[in-house]
Write a protein that holds these residues in place. Structure first.
Motif, mmCIF file in Angstrom:
data_model
loop_
_atom_site.group_PDB
_atom_site.id
_atom_site.type_symbol
_atom_site.label_atom_id
_atom_site.label_comp_id
_atom_site.label_asym_id
_atom_site.label_seq_id
_atom_site.Cartn_x
_atom_site.Cartn_y
_atom_site.Cartn_z
ATOM 1 N N GLN A 168 0.868 -1.178 0.000
ATOM 2 C CA GLN A 168 0.000 0.000 0.000
ATOM 3 C C GLN A 168 0.901 1.223 0.000
ATOM 4 O O GLN A 168 0.885 2.044 0.926
ATOM 5 C CB GLN A 168 -0.910 -0.002 1.243
ATOM 6 C CG GLN A 168 -1.838 -1.183 1.319
ATOM 7 C CD GLN A 168 -2.925 -1.113 0.270
ATOM 8 O OE1 GLN A 168 -3.070 -0.121 -0.419
ATOM 9 N NE2 GLN A 168 -3.704 -2.181 0.135
ATOM 10 N N TYR A 169 1.733 1.332 -1.032
ATOM 11 C CA TYR A 169 2.740 2.393 -1.051
ATOM 12 C C TYR A 169 2.141 3.795 -1.007
ATOM 13 O O TYR A 169 2.578 4.634 -0.229
ATOM 14 C CB TYR A 169 3.651 2.243 -2.266
ATOM 15 C CG TYR A 169 4.340 0.905 -2.321
ATOM 16 C CD1 TYR A 169 5.346 0.590 -1.411
ATOM 17 C CD2 TYR A 169 3.980 -0.044 -3.268
ATOM 18 C CE1 TYR A 169 5.971 -0.646 -1.445
ATOM 19 C CE2 TYR A 169 4.602 -1.282 -3.295
ATOM 20 C CZ TYR A 169 5.603 -1.584 -2.400
ATOM 21 O OH TYR A 169 6.212 -2.785 -2.419
ATOM 22 N N PRO A 170 1.118 4.084 -1.828
ATOM 23 C CA PRO A 170 0.605 5.463 -1.806
ATOM 24 C C PRO A 170 0.091 5.869 -0.434
ATOM 25 O O PRO A 170 0.399 6.951 0.050
ATOM 26 C CB PRO A 170 -0.540 5.433 -2.818
ATOM 27 C CG PRO A 170 -0.308 4.227 -3.642
ATOM 28 C CD PRO A 170 0.419 3.250 -2.792
ATOM 29 N N ILE B 64 2.972 6.474 1.942
ATOM 30 C CA ILE B 64 3.632 7.761 1.685
ATOM 31 C C ILE B 64 2.771 8.903 2.203
ATOM 32 O O ILE B 64 3.254 9.826 2.841
ATOM 33 C CB ILE B 64 3.900 7.921 0.173
ATOM 34 C CG1 ILE B 64 5.052 7.012 -0.206
ATOM 35 C CG2 ILE B 64 4.205 9.371 -0.177
ATOM 36 C CD1 ILE B 64 5.356 6.989 -1.669
ATOM 37 N N ARG B 65 1.460 8.785 1.972
ATOM 38 C CA ARG B 65 0.593 9.861 2.443
ATOM 39 C C ARG B 65 0.616 9.961 3.962
ATOM 40 O O ARG B 65 0.607 11.053 4.514
ATOM 41 C CB ARG B 65 -0.832 9.657 1.919
ATOM 42 C CG ARG B 65 -0.990 10.192 0.498
ATOM 43 C CD ARG B 65 -2.406 10.644 0.237
ATOM 44 N NE ARG B 65 -3.368 9.580 0.426
ATOM 45 C CZ ARG B 65 -3.612 8.627 -0.468
ATOM 46 N NH1 ARG B 65 -2.967 8.644 -1.631
ATOM 47 N NH2 ARG B 65 -4.486 7.676 -0.239
ATOM 48 N N TRP C 181 9.185 0.347 -2.743
ATOM 49 C CA TRP C 181 8.355 0.259 -3.943
ATOM 50 C C TRP C 181 9.231 -0.111 -5.145
ATOM 51 O O TRP C 181 8.890 -0.980 -5.928
ATOM 52 C CB TRP C 181 7.653 1.596 -4.182
ATOM 53 C CG TRP C 181 7.049 1.719 -5.530
ATOM 54 C CD1 TRP C 181 5.873 1.165 -5.939
ATOM 55 C CD2 TRP C 181 7.595 2.391 -6.658
ATOM 56 N NE1 TRP C 181 5.641 1.464 -7.244
ATOM 57 C CE2 TRP C 181 6.682 2.209 -7.715
ATOM 58 C CE3 TRP C 181 8.759 3.130 -6.875
ATOM 59 C CZ2 TRP C 181 6.906 2.740 -8.976
ATOM 60 C CZ3 TRP C 181 8.978 3.658 -8.118
ATOM 61 C CH2 TRP C 181 8.057 3.466 -9.164
ATOM 62 N N LYS D 237 9.716 8.600 -10.324
ATOM 63 C CA LYS D 237 9.145 8.712 -8.983
ATOM 64 C C LYS D 237 10.172 9.156 -7.961
ATOM 65 O O LYS D 237 9.861 9.886 -7.038
ATOM 66 C CB LYS D 237 8.583 7.350 -8.558
ATOM 67 C CG LYS D 237 7.201 7.092 -9.087
ATOM 68 C CD LYS D 237 6.227 6.924 -7.925
ATOM 69 C CE LYS D 237 4.796 7.026 -8.412
ATOM 70 N NZ LYS D 237 4.513 6.244 -9.610
#
Lengths: 725, 619
Positions: A454-456, A459-460, A480, A502
């Motif tokens: 669940q990388y995004p 990061i958030r 990632w 990225k």
């Protein structure tokens, strides 16, 4: 909205509540037909068909392990084609441990990727494993197996398995009635019941018989359970007696007669305050004060103990049973006159535009700080965002009346809840409570998000919590990227580009780590492309060397300016290549070559000459010969060196040097002759000193001869005469 | 030693010393139990400035030895710690020490080696070859790069920088320099502007920028305390180290040699001053050691003055002190006497300091009054003025004929060559021949080295006069007593390097672009991005009271005391555009500098002779 206290059940002085946290997303799963393994801290759930139950075989008879999130979304499945699995469990880093009958433990990640395997020893392999326990030890996740000869083997940390054999129980020739692992004081011991005898075994080969302070006659302890923090123990006897006490058996809290001699399907602690037994269609919760609550369940359930409660998985829903925290009780208990409750009421009245709000505030004016605090804390204990919001609104309303309130706790709670709510979301499925998060810590939660790819979100979360980039965003992006390079079906070029896009502006990214991963997957080209982005030469160079890109490694080392790094590559090349190739290689890079020359100057004079020869560097070659000449201990060698030097100087078009070297040879020969004739030392005096000495000795004729031969200017010659005489 | 004198400047350099101390102790604490430290001789001086013996003792250092071939002196300790520069030659000595120690047996000792400032692969490999690598419990580095000498002076004290860079193309020391700047930036913030001139300077700047990229994201968040870094290659200004320095400190260095801020002086003079009353006493044989830094009030005032101004200064001070002592007669009340007594220790110290410096000044005067000195100085001034630089100089001829010290000859010839942009073939060959015939052919290599370094060359295009004119290197009417220009440090010649710094601060290098083109190596200016929050807040209201910016001038390849004095002079000017901090790879003078470029060859002993001379690789 139903009143908050609607689902509260009193257990003695306190309340317990059972809240649904998810309606499970899995379909057609009948837990009755599966062995369930759920990881604590809202971790994933693994299911494998229970082979003791009869089912209609469909398709392959190979068993399948399904892995779901806590919300029942399938993450992956593993088609099992190895040995007979007798136990499933999770490690603290959320790796699936599959214990096979032959004592080997296979470790998978949550995506069903095989990671590694280890064995529980030869004895376990030969005798077969019949039972297994997975527990939290002081070093990590521990695992204990019981062989069919009733011996127990244990490892304290599955990441570094070191097998210890536990002490034998005397005369144990039948399966024990029950056993658990108690991990306390940096040691893991096994508590084992043989009928009504209790034994405590440690890995030092010691066992001690324990006596539980049970008042009634006991025939056999058929079930036992240790609390999440290893401090409390529950024993169940075949007469239906439930004993609750401390795990060292020193203190008994209560004995409760369940009037059901049948052994419970599962016995688990709900936090530390109550024990829950599960029988067909019934959950019985017993508190230490002999109080109890009975819940009816209409399908098979599975109990997952957590540090502050108990999760109950059924075919359709996922519920959390826990003690109502005291702050929540303060605010919501019917008739509560705690400041928190008043403030909550005030806030509600205020929102309704009612002047009663003022009345309530006046009532608690001097305890407003406590009231705000209670509301903030209570918000943290609530699962439902609407309730959280109401409580926080109350807190912020209360804050308005306070001038010197520290805003930090409020802000922190808002942030925490925001993160918690987002990971609790059905799509992520990590139903953590506030207390659990505190124990787990935020970095670990982020790790777990990364683990779920669940990388995004990860990061958030990092950005939202303003974590330093190096330990937050950068780290996640690196993960990632590591995952990305493993996608072997995607083109090198594409991956390299997307990774760089990225990661470009993110500081603290270790491209070399990503490249190493790519190299591990056999994608050398990709690794090299990625290494291009690595700013740290010290990490770039060794990897390039490992992949055999020596030229590139050398160039990079030279670029870095770190001479030691250059030497590292140069020495590596020297070992690896033939001399000729080696010299040609370093020739292209002047920096490398001059460093190698420097090395040769100190360590290898012969090589030095070869190098100068190769480069047609006659000047340096000659200098080198001159220097060497001074190290020669024989005159003829020395002269030979000087003559070679002279030739080299000529080739270098350094006529002056050639001439004076020739002069030097002449002088040396002259001096030798003088020594022979006059039997006095003259060698290695300078021309000036030779003439001066001859003059002192009165050999004016010889002095004059030398003067002419070497064309000494008059001025100097007369100065010499004046000073000598 | 107290370090209070380090914290007096605009940028507190005591922090650097503190960091170095901490790291040293961390290194020592890696080894449990009692320790003996074996020092590389080159390091004892610099280390004295970092940590005193008593501090080491607190960390269980019982014994200290010099690193010498053969066997270590007996020591009953648990650990033996070698602290040395990463040089291959030293590794052999270390290995010998260890093997001998192992032979002796006795109590089991642990060996450690710390390289200063960096580990080197070659050294480690050498230790492996010598079969002792495995016996070390610790092979590590102690990153001591810049050592604080004074409140505005830092030096790495690496000897061979200039030679390594320009004769051997070995840029290792430039890597160290870049690293040292990174440690400066770690403590004092990123330096916003980097300017420089010369190949090495460019190289160092590139490495710095690169290292900053490598650090990405982990930089310390400090507001920059240094505004500008000026990197200067020694090759840009080959002239300045050559002429005799004429400041007080410069002359002390020229005549007696200053090492790591201390000087060793002949004891006789001091003995007579102290023991007037004692009758015929034994002369002390140990040289008198004095520490020279700004902690001593008088020295701080005197060191950067032209030597001609020292006499008046000392006599003024003498009067002041005696006047202070006279005050005791005026002290009537108990309170006044008490006040006087409380000042006494300070006055005593000032008196001793005055006596010492009077003695030193007398000794220097003896030298400067000699004919040799005066004649040599005259020739130097002529060359600097461009008079008769293309002819063979009769004074040099005479000196060679008298066989005066070769370095003196080389200094003069090099000045002539540099001032003339090289000599004509005939004159050059003549000098070289004279030197070789008089001092021996073994100096051929030295002459070749000087040629490679650009100090003694064949004539090229004559650009020096332009440089001299544009940068006003020769100033005729300089006052030695009350100088108004930096040229006072050489009584008329202004160091080119310092002029570059001066022009950079005001009006900027753009005004001297032509000269910069003439000087060797690239000219560059780089800006380093500073996070917005850390940028210096320029006071918008009443900007006039703003303190001048701070410039760190880093001399790659060495700096002389005269240049330091000139930069300090610039800082002290009322309208100065910048305050200066000086950093360098090594503090040099003409003598030590040329010595480093010489290859002293001694013939190997022939088997039949019994001479003990042996060959040495380099000077």
């Amino acid at each position: 909205m139903a009143h908050v206290t609607g689902d509260w059940n009193p257990l003695g002085q306190v309340f317990y509540r059972k809240q649904e946290i998810y309606t499970l997303g899995w379909r057609d799963i009948d837990l009755d037909k599966f062995v369930v393994a759920a990881a604590p801290y809202g971790g994933p759930v693994a299911l494998i068909r229970d082979e003791t139950k009869l089912v209609r075989v469909q398709g392959s008879i190979r068993p399948v392990i399904y892995i779901y999130t806590s919300s029942g979304r399938e993450i992956s499945s593993i088609r099992w084609n190895s040995g007979h699995v007798i136990h499933l469990g999770w490690s603290c880093s959320e790796e699936l441990l599959c214990v096979q009958e032959d004592g080997s433990v296979l470790v998978y990640d949550i995506f069903g990727q095989f990671k590694r395997t280890f064995s529980m020893g030869t004895e376990a392999k030969e005798m077969k494993v019949r039972d297994c326990r997975i527990f939290n030890s002081h070093q990590g996740t521990g695992l204990a197996v019981m062989t069919s000869s009733y011996r127990i083997f244990m490892v304290n940390n599955v990441d570094e398995p070191r097998i210890r054999r536990m002490a034998d129980v005397p005369g144990l020739d039948a399966p024990p009635s029950s056993w658990v692992v108690i991990s306390q004081d940096r040691q893991s011991r096994v508590l084992l019941a043989r009928e009504n005898d209790l034994y405590l075994l440690d890995h030092g080969g010691q066992y001690s018989r324990q006596l539980a302070p049970v008042s009634q006659q006991v025939e056999a302890y058929t079930e036992m359970a240790v609390s999440f923090n290893n401090k409390y123990l529950a024993l169940f006897t075949n007469t239906g007696l439930l004993w609750i006490g401390s795990s060292d058996l020193e203190r008994a809290y209560c004995e409760f007669d369940t009037k059901c001699p049948q052994r419970p399907k599962q016995l688990a602690w709900c936090g530390t305050g109550a024990i829950v037994g599960y029988w067909e269609n019934i959950l019985l919760m017993v508190g230490p004060g002999k109080d109890y609550v009975k819940y009816n369940v209409d399908s098979t359930v599975h109990l997952v103990p957590e540090l502050d409660g108990l999760r109950i998985l059924s075919n359709y829903s996922h519920e959390f049973l826990h003690k109502v925290p005291s702050v929540v009780e303060c605010v919501f208990k019917i008739g509560s006159i705690e400041p928190g409750a008043m403030l909550y009421e005030a806030s509600r009245e205020f929102q309704n535009g009612s002047p009663k709000a003022d009345e309530y505030i006046r009532m608690i004016q001097d305890r407003l700080t406590v009231a705000v605090d209670q509301c903030i804390q209570a918000a943290g204990c609530e699962h439902e965002p609407t309730t959280q919001r109401m409580l926080l609104r109350a807190a912020s309303f209360g804050k308005c009346f306070l001038s010197d309130m520290n805003p930090e706790p409020f802000v922190r709670m808002c942030r925490t809840l925001r993160v918690l709510n987002s990971v609790r979301d059905f799509t992520i499925g990590i139903p953590l409570s506030c207390a659990q998060l505190e124990q787990l810590s935020m970095p670990v939660l982020i790790d777990r998000l990364v683990l779920r790819r669940q990388y995004p979100l990860a990061i958030r979360v990092c950005q939202y919590l303003k974590m330093p980039e190096a330990e937050g965003v950068s780290r996640i992006l690196a993960h990632w990227a590591c995952y990305k390079v493993q996608q072997t079906h995607v083109d090198d070029e594409l991956i390299a580009r997307s990774i760089n896009e990225k990661l470009r502006d993110t500081p603290g990214i270790s491209y070399s780590e990503i490249a190493a991963k790519a190299a591990e997957c056999g994608r050398t080209e990709l690794a090299i492309r990625l290494l291009e982005y690595e700013p740290k030469s010290a990490e770039q160079v060794p990897l390039l060397m490992k992949m055999g890109r020596d030229q590139l490694a050398l160039a990079k080392a030279v670029d870095s300016g770190d001479t030691d790094l250059v030497y590292t590559v140069v020495m590596h090349l020297k070992e690896k290549l033939t001399l000729g190739d080696f010299l040609m290689t370093i020739r292209n890079l002047p920096t490398a070559q001059s460093l190698y020359l420097q090395y040769c100057k100190e360590q290898n004079r012969e090589m030095l000459q070869d190098l100068y020869y190769q480069e047609d560097n006659f000047q340096e070659s000659a200098n080198c010969r001159v220097m060497d000449s001074y190290n020669e201990t024989r005159m003829d060698e020395r002269l030979r060196n000087l003559q070679q030097a002279q030739e080299a100087y000529t080739k270098a078009r350094n006529e002056f040097a050639a001439k004076v070297t020739e002069e030097q040879v002449r002088l040396l020969k002259y001096q030798m002759r003088l020594e022979e004739e006059l039997k006095r030392p003259y060698l290695d005096l300078s021309l000036h000193d030779t003439i001066s000495q001859l003059t002192t000795e009165g050999n004016h004729k010889l002095a004059e001869q030398l003067r002419k031969e070497f064309k000494v200017p008059d001025k100097r010659f007369w100065w010499l005469k004046i000073l000598t005489l | 030693m107290a370090a209070s004198h380090l914290s007096g400047g605009r940028v507190n350099l005591a922090i650097l010393r503190e960091a170095a101390r901490k790291e040293l102790l961390e290194c020592l604490d890696k080894c449990d139990g009692t320790k003996a430290v074996v020092w590389d001789e080159q390091l004892t001086g610099p280390f004295g400035l970092i940590a005193e013996y008593s501090l080491l003792k607190e960390h269980e250092v019982d014994k200290m030895f010099q690193l010498r071939p053969g066997r270590l002196p007996a020591a009953n300790v648990n650990n033996i710690i070698f602290l040395c520069r990463p040089k291959l030659a030293l590794m052999e000595i270390v290995a010998q020490n260890i093997l001998k120690e192992e032979e002796t047996g006795g109590s089991r000792k642990e060996f450690h080696i710390f390289f200063v400032p960096r580990k080197s692969l070659l050294c480690e490999q050498k230790l492996k070859e010598l079969g002792v690598y495995g016996t070390f419990s610790n092979v590590d580095e102690y990153t001591l790069d810049l050592i604080p000498f004074d409140s505005d002076l830092l030096s790495m004290e690496i000897d061979s920088t200039f030679r390594d860079c320009y004769l051997e193309d070995d840029m290792t020391s430039m890597y160290y320099a870049a690293k040292s700047l990174m440690s400066v930036q770690a403590l004092y913030g990123i330096i916003p502007t980097i300017c420089g001139k010369g190949d090495c300077a460019r190289h160092v700047a590139d490495m710095m920028l690169r290292m900053r990229r490598e650090l990405a994201g982990t930089e310390p968040q400090i507001t920059p305390q240094i505004d500008c870094l000026l990197l200067l290659d020694r090759t840009v200004d080959l002239m300045t180290p050559l002429p005799t320095q004429l400041t007080y400190e410069g002359l002390i260095d020229e005549i007696f040699g200053i090492n790591n801020t201390s000087v060793k002086l002949p004891p006789e003079k001091f003995a007579s001053a102290k023991q007037q009353t004692g009758g015929p006493q034994e002369m002390p044989t140990e040289p008198k050691k004095l520490v020279l830094n700004s902690a001593e009030e008088l020295y701080a005032e005197a060191r950067d003055r032209n030597f001609h101004a020292i006499g008046p200064l000392l006599s003024r001070k003498a009067k002041l002190i005696s006047a202070q002592f006279e005050e005791r007669h005026g002290a009537k009340t108990v309170g006044e006497i008490k006040q006087f007594v409380s000042r006494l220790p300070h006055m005593q110290a000032a008196k001793i300091s005055l006596a010492n410096h009077t003695t030193i000044a007398e000794m220097i005067k003896e030298v400067t009054d000699s004919d040799h000195f005066m004649e040599s100085l005259t020739v130097q001034q002529e060359f600097l003025n461009g008079i008769d630089t293309d002819k063979v100089n009769p004074y040099i001829e005479d000196c060679i004929a008298r066989k005066e010290p070769i370095i003196k000859i080389l200094r003069l010839v090099c000045i002539q060559s540099v001032a003339n942009n090289g000599l004509k073939q005939k004159a050059l060959d003549y000098y070289k021949r004279e030197i070789l015939q008089t001092y021996g052919y073994e100096h051929l290599i030295t002459l070749n080295n000087l040629e490679r370094a650009g100090l003694l060359t064949l004539q090229k295009q004559r650009t020096y006069p332009t440089t001299r004119k544009t940068l006003r290197l020769m100033v005729d009417d300089v006052s030695e007593q009350n100088p108004n220009d930096i040229s006072y440090v050489f009584s008329g010649y202004a160091p080119l390097s310092v002029r570059l710094a001066q022009f950079l601060a005001r009006p900027g290098w753009r005004s001297i672009e032509e000269v910069l083109r003439i000087l060797p190596g690239p000219t560059f200016e780089e800006a380093q991005r500073i996070p917005v929050g850390l940028r210096k807040k320029r006071t918008s209201v009443g900007g006039g009271s703003e303190s001048p910016k701070v410039t760190l001038v880093y001399f790659l390849g060495g700096v002389t005391y005269a240049e330091i004095a000139a930069l300090r002079f610039l800082s002290q000017q009322e309208d100065s555009a910048s305050d200066y901090i000086i950093a360098t790879t090594k503090i040099i003078n003409g003598h030590t500098w040329l010595e480093g470029l010489m290859d002293t060859l001694c013939p190997a002993p022939f088997p039949d002779t019994s001479t003990t001379s042996k060959s040495k690789g380099r000077g």
